[in-house]
Design a protein around this motif. Structure first.
Motif, short mmCIF file in Angstrom:
data_model
loop_
_atom_site.label_atom_id
_atom_site.label_comp_id
_atom_site.label_asym_id
_atom_site.label_seq_id
_atom_site.Cartn_x
_atom_site.Cartn_y
_atom_site.Cartn_z
N LEU A 83 0.82 -1.21 0.00
CA LEU A 83 0.00 0.00 0.00
C LEU A 83 0.86 1.26 0.00
O LEU A 83 1.71 1.46 0.87
CB LEU A 83 -0.93 0.00 1.22
N ALA A 84 0.58 2.14 -0.96
CA ALA A 84 1.24 3.44 -1.00
C ALA A 84 0.37 4.51 -0.35
O ALA A 84 0.82 5.24 0.54
CB ALA A 84 1.53 3.84 -2.45
N VAL A 85 -0.90 4.58 -0.78
CA VAL A 85 -1.81 5.62 -0.28
C VAL A 85 -3.20 5.03 -0.08
O VAL A 85 -3.72 4.35 -0.97
CB VAL A 85 -1.89 6.81 -1.25
N LEU A 86 -3.77 5.31 1.07
CA LEU A 86 -5.17 5.01 1.35
C LEU A 86 -5.97 6.29 1.12
O LEU A 86 -5.68 7.32 1.72
CB LEU A 86 -5.33 4.52 2.79
N MET A 87 -6.95 6.23 0.24
CA MET A 87 -7.74 7.41 -0.13
C MET A 87 -9.21 7.16 0.19
O MET A 87 -9.86 6.31 -0.43
CB MET A 87 -7.57 7.70 -1.63
N LEU A 88 -9.74 7.89 1.17
CA LEU A 88 -11.11 7.67 1.62
C LEU A 88 -11.86 8.99 1.74
O LEU A 88 -11.27 10.03 2.02
CB LEU A 88 -11.13 6.97 2.98
N THR A 89 -13.17 8.92 1.54
CA THR A 89 -14.06 10.03 1.87
C THR A 89 -14.61 9.77 3.25
O THR A 89 -15.18 8.70 3.50
CB THR A 89 -15.20 10.15 0.84
N GLU A 90 -14.43 10.72 4.16
CA GLU A 90 -14.80 10.45 5.55
C GLU A 90 -16.27 10.08 5.69
O GLU A 90 -16.62 9.13 6.40
CB GLU A 90 -14.48 11.64 6.45
N VAL A 91 -17.17 10.82 5.03
CA VAL A 91 -18.60 10.50 5.05
C VAL A 91 -19.01 10.11 3.64
O VAL A 91 -18.92 10.91 2.71
CB VAL A 91 -19.44 11.70 5.55
N ASN A 92 -19.45 8.88 3.48
CA ASN A 92 -19.82 8.35 2.17
C ASN A 92 -21.00 9.11 1.58
O ASN A 92 -22.01 9.32 2.24
CB ASN A 92 -20.17 6.87 2.30
N TYR A 93 -20.85 9.51 0.32
CA TYR A 93 -21.88 10.35 -0.30
C TYR A 93 -23.20 9.62 -0.51
O TYR A 93 -24.27 10.24 -0.52
CB TYR A 93 -21.37 10.90 -1.65
N ARG A 94 -23.17 8.29 -0.66
CA ARG A 94 -24.40 7.54 -0.90
C ARG A 94 -25.13 7.18 0.39
O ARG A 94 -26.33 7.40 0.52
CB ARG A 94 -24.09 6.24 -1.66
N THR A 95 -24.41 6.62 1.32
CA THR A 95 -25.06 6.06 2.51
C THR A 95 -24.95 6.94 3.74
O THR A 95 -25.70 6.76 4.70
CB THR A 95 -24.46 4.70 2.86
N GLY A 96 -23.99 7.87 3.74
CA GLY A 96 -23.75 8.67 4.94
C GLY A 96 -22.86 7.98 5.95
O GLY A 96 -22.66 8.52 7.05
N TYR A 97 -22.30 6.80 5.60
CA TYR A 97 -21.41 6.11 6.54
C TYR A 97 -20.20 6.99 6.86
O TYR A 97 -19.55 7.54 5.97
CB TYR A 97 -20.93 4.78 5.96
N LYS A 98 -19.87 7.08 8.13
CA LYS A 98 -18.77 7.93 8.59
C LYS A 98 -17.63 7.05 9.12
O LYS A 98 -17.80 6.30 10.08
CB LYS A 98 -19.26 8.88 9.69
N HIS A 99 -16.47 7.19 8.47
CA HIS A 99 -15.29 6.44 8.91
C HIS A 99 -14.73 7.00 10.21
O HIS A 99 -14.95 8.18 10.55
CB HIS A 99 -14.19 6.53 7.84
N ASP A 100 -13.98 6.18 10.89
CA ASP A 100 -13.21 6.61 12.06
C ASP A 100 -11.86 7.11 11.53
O ASP A 100 -10.94 6.33 11.30
CB ASP A 100 -13.02 5.44 13.03
N MET A 101 -11.76 8.42 11.31
CA MET A 101 -10.57 8.98 10.68
C MET A 101 -9.31 8.70 11.48
O MET A 101 -8.28 8.31 10.92
CB MET A 101 -10.73 10.50 10.51
N LYS A 102 -9.38 8.89 12.77
CA LYS A 102 -8.18 8.73 13.59
C LYS A 102 -7.68 7.30 13.58
O LYS A 102 -6.47 7.04 13.40
CB LYS A 102 -8.46 9.20 15.02
N ALA A 103 -8.59 6.34 13.74
CA ALA A 103 -8.19 4.94 13.81
C ALA A 103 -7.65 4.45 12.47
O ALA A 103 -6.62 3.75 12.42
CB ALA A 103 -9.39 4.09 14.24
N LEU A 104 -8.31 4.80 11.38
CA LEU A 104 -7.85 4.32 10.07
C LEU A 104 -6.54 4.98 9.67
O LEU A 104 -5.68 4.33 9.06
CB LEU A 104 -8.92 4.60 9.01
N THR A 105 -6.37 6.26 10.01
CA THR A 105 -5.10 6.92 9.71
C THR A 105 -3.96 6.25 10.46
O THR A 105 -2.89 5.99 9.90
CB THR A 105 -5.17 8.42 10.06
N ALA A 106 -4.19 5.98 11.75
CA ALA A 106 -3.15 5.32 12.56
C ALA A 106 -2.82 3.94 12.00
O ALA A 106 -1.64 3.55 11.94
CB ALA A 106 -3.62 5.22 14.01
#
Length: 432
Positions: A164-187
Motif C-alpha cells: 500500500l502506498a496511499v489510502l484514499m477515503l471520503t470520511e462520510v460516504n456520499y451515498r449512505t452517509g457512513y462515517k469512517h473513524d478517521m483517527k483509527a484508520l489513519t493510525a
C-alpha cells in the motif's frame, strides 16, 4: 412516537435556532439537500455586489492590493481550518475538489514512492464518490500503479500491508452517509507505512473534524455543500505540516510560485500550502464562499461544531424514527448506518420491491410538495445490494425539528396516494 407538537417544543428550546436567520430560504420549502448544495446566505448578495460594483467596477485592478484579493485563498483557508482541526497557514482555497485531489494524491504518491518504490497500490472504496476514483485511476495508469477498490469497510484492514502506498477515503460516504473513524484508520495506515488522503466533501461544516489530531497526511473538500459557498464554489486542500515543505504537486501554476510577480521562466514552489495554488483565483466565487463559511463559524459562540453535531444527530435520529414508524409498511427501508457515530449529517432510504425502480419519481413527487432531497441511482443488476436511494441532508444551521416531521408527513402522502406514478415525475432530468 414523537408528535408535531413535540417537534415545535424542540424547536423553541433549540439554542441554534437563531442561526437560521442567516439564510434566505424560499417560503414553503423544506430543504434537505444541503449535502449537495447549501442555501443562500443573506450576506452573500451584498458582498458579491460590493466586489462587482466597488472593488472591480471602481477600483479595478488596484483591488488585488487595496481590497486584499490576493490574500483571499489563504484568509478563507484559515477560516475553514477552524472547522476541520487545521492550524492557520495549513489550508488553502483553490480550484475544484477534483483538481485538488489530483494535486494531493500526486504529492502523496511521490512521497510514498520515494520512500518505498515497491509500494504500488492505491486503496479506496468502490462506493467512493466517482470523481475520486477517476482521478486515482488516471494517476495509477500514469505511474504504473494499481487502484484496488474494496466493497466493504471491513475489507480495508486486509489492504494495509507493504504493497500500500496511499489510502484514499471520503470520511462520510456520499451515498449512505457512513462515517469512517478517521483517527483509527489513519493510525492503522501509518502503522503499515502508508499515507492517507481524506475527502471532506460531506464532513466540513457538517461533523467535527480534527485533521491534526488524527495525524492525517492530506485532505481536500468542497465549498458548496455544508459551507454554503454557492454553486461551483472553490474547494480547499490541506497538507500536514510535516509534508508541506517537501511535497511536490504537478499543477505548478504561476500563483503557486515562490515569487509569482518576478515572472521568472523557471518554477520555484511557494512555501508550504501556497504551492497548492495553481492559477488566478475566481474572486466572485471566493467572496461568496467566505460568506458561506462565516455562517458556519457563527455557531462558534453557541458551541461550534460540537453543538452542530449534537443537533445533527438529533435531527437524523428523529427522521429515522418517523420514517421507520410511518413508512416501513409503505416500502421504505433505512440505507444509512443506524449507529449515530457511524453516520454523517444525512439519512438515506431505499425502496423495497416492487418500488425498487420508483425512487427517482418518489423524490420528484416530494420536491413538487416542497421537500427537496435528491436521488442516487443504484446498480440495476444488484438492487438488493446496491439499491436506488432517496438521500436527505440535515444542515443544523437552518433545519428544524418541525421540518423533519413535516418532511416525513409529505413522504407518507406521496407513498400512500401513489403520487409518484404521475407522468411528470417519471421523466428524468439531466441532473438527479
Amino acid at each position: 412516537m414523537t408528535t408535531r407538537q413535540d417537534c415545535d417544543v424542540l424547536d423553541q428550546e433549540d439554542p441554534l435556532r437563531e442561526l437560521k436567520q442567516q439564510f434566505d430560504l424560499p417560503a414553503g420549502t423544506i430543504y434537505l439537500d444541503g449535502n449537495s448544495l447549501g442555501v443562500l446566505p443573506r450576506e452573500t448578495l451584498g458582498r458579491v455586489q460590493q466586489v462587482i460594483q466597488k472593488e472591480w467596477g471602481q477600483d479595478l485592478i488596484k483591488s488585488w492590493n487595496t481590497a486584499g484579493w490576493i490574500d483571499l485563498p489563504g484568509r478563507i483557508g484559515d477560516k475553514i481550518a477552524r472547522l476541520v482541526g487545521a492550524a492557520p497557514g495549513e489550508l488553502i482555497v483553490a480550484d475544484s475538489t477534483s483538481l485538488n485531489l489530483y494535486k494531493a494524491l500526486s504529492a502523496a504518491l511521490r512521497i510514498s514512492l520515494e520512500q518505498a518504490p515497491e509500494r504500488k497500490v492505491i486503496v479506496s472504496e468502490r462506493s467512493n464518490f466517482p470523481t475520486d476514483l477517476y482521478i486515482a485511476e488516471s494517476l495509477a495508469q500514469q505511474l504504473g500503479l494499481r487502484l484496488h477498490l474494496v466493497d466493504n469497510v471491513a475489507d480495508i484492514a486486509a489492504t494495509l500491508n507493504t504493497d500500500l502506498a496511499v489510502l484514499m477515503l471520503t470520511e462520510v460516504n456520499y451515498r449512505t452517509g457512513y462515517k469512517h473513524d478517521m483517527k483509527a484508520l489513519t493510525a492503522a495506515a501509518h502503522a503499515a507505512g502508508a499515507l492517507v488522503i481524506w475527502d471532506l466533501a460531506h464532513s466540513a461544516g457538517a461533523v467535527p473534524v480534527d485533521l491534526n489530531g488524527a495525524k492525517a497526511d492530506f485532505a481536500v473538500g468542497c465549498g458548496y455543500k455544508y459551507l454554503n459557498g454557492g454553486p461551483g464554489a472553490p474547494a480547499f486542500v490541506w497538507v500536514h505540516a510535516k509534508h508541506a515543505q517537501r511535497c511536490w504537486q504537478p499543477l505548478s501554476g504561476w500563483l503557486g510560485h515562490a515569487a509569482p510577480f518576478q515572472f521568472t521562466p523557471d518554477y520555484q514552489a511557494a512555501a508550504g500550502i501556497k504551492r497548492f495554488i495553481c492559477g488566478t483565483p475566481a474572486l466572485l466565487s471566493l467572496a461568496a464562499l467566505e460568506c458561506g463559511v462565516d455562517t458556519v463559524l457563527a455557531a462558534e459562540s453557541l458551541g461550534g461544531m460540537q453543538a452542530l453535531r449534537k443537533k445533527s444527530i438529533a435531527l437524523t435520529e428523529l427522521f429515522i424514527e418517523l420514517a421507520e414508524s410511518r413508512c416501513a409498511a409503505l416500502g421504505i427501508r433505512l440505507a444509512s448506518p443506524r449507529d449515530e457515530n457511524q453516520r454523517g449529517s444525512q439519512v438515506c432510504l431505499s425502496l423495497d420491491a416492487p418500488l425498487h425502480e420508483a425512487g427517482y419519481a418518489v423524490m420528484q413527487a416530494l420536491i413538487a410538495r416542497g421537500v427537496i432531497g435528491d436521488f442516487r441511482a443504484g446498480d440495476p443488476a444488484r438492487l438488493d445490494e446496491v439499491p436506488h436511494i432517496l438521500r436527505f441532508g440535515f444542515t443544523p444551521l437552518y433545519i428544524g425539528f418541525a421540518d423533519v416531521y413535516d418532511a416525513v408527513e409529505h413522504l407518507v402522502q406521496v407513498l400512500k396516494n401513489e403520487e409518484w406514478k404521475r407522468p411528470e415525475f417519471n421523466t428524468q432530468g439531466a441532473v438527479t
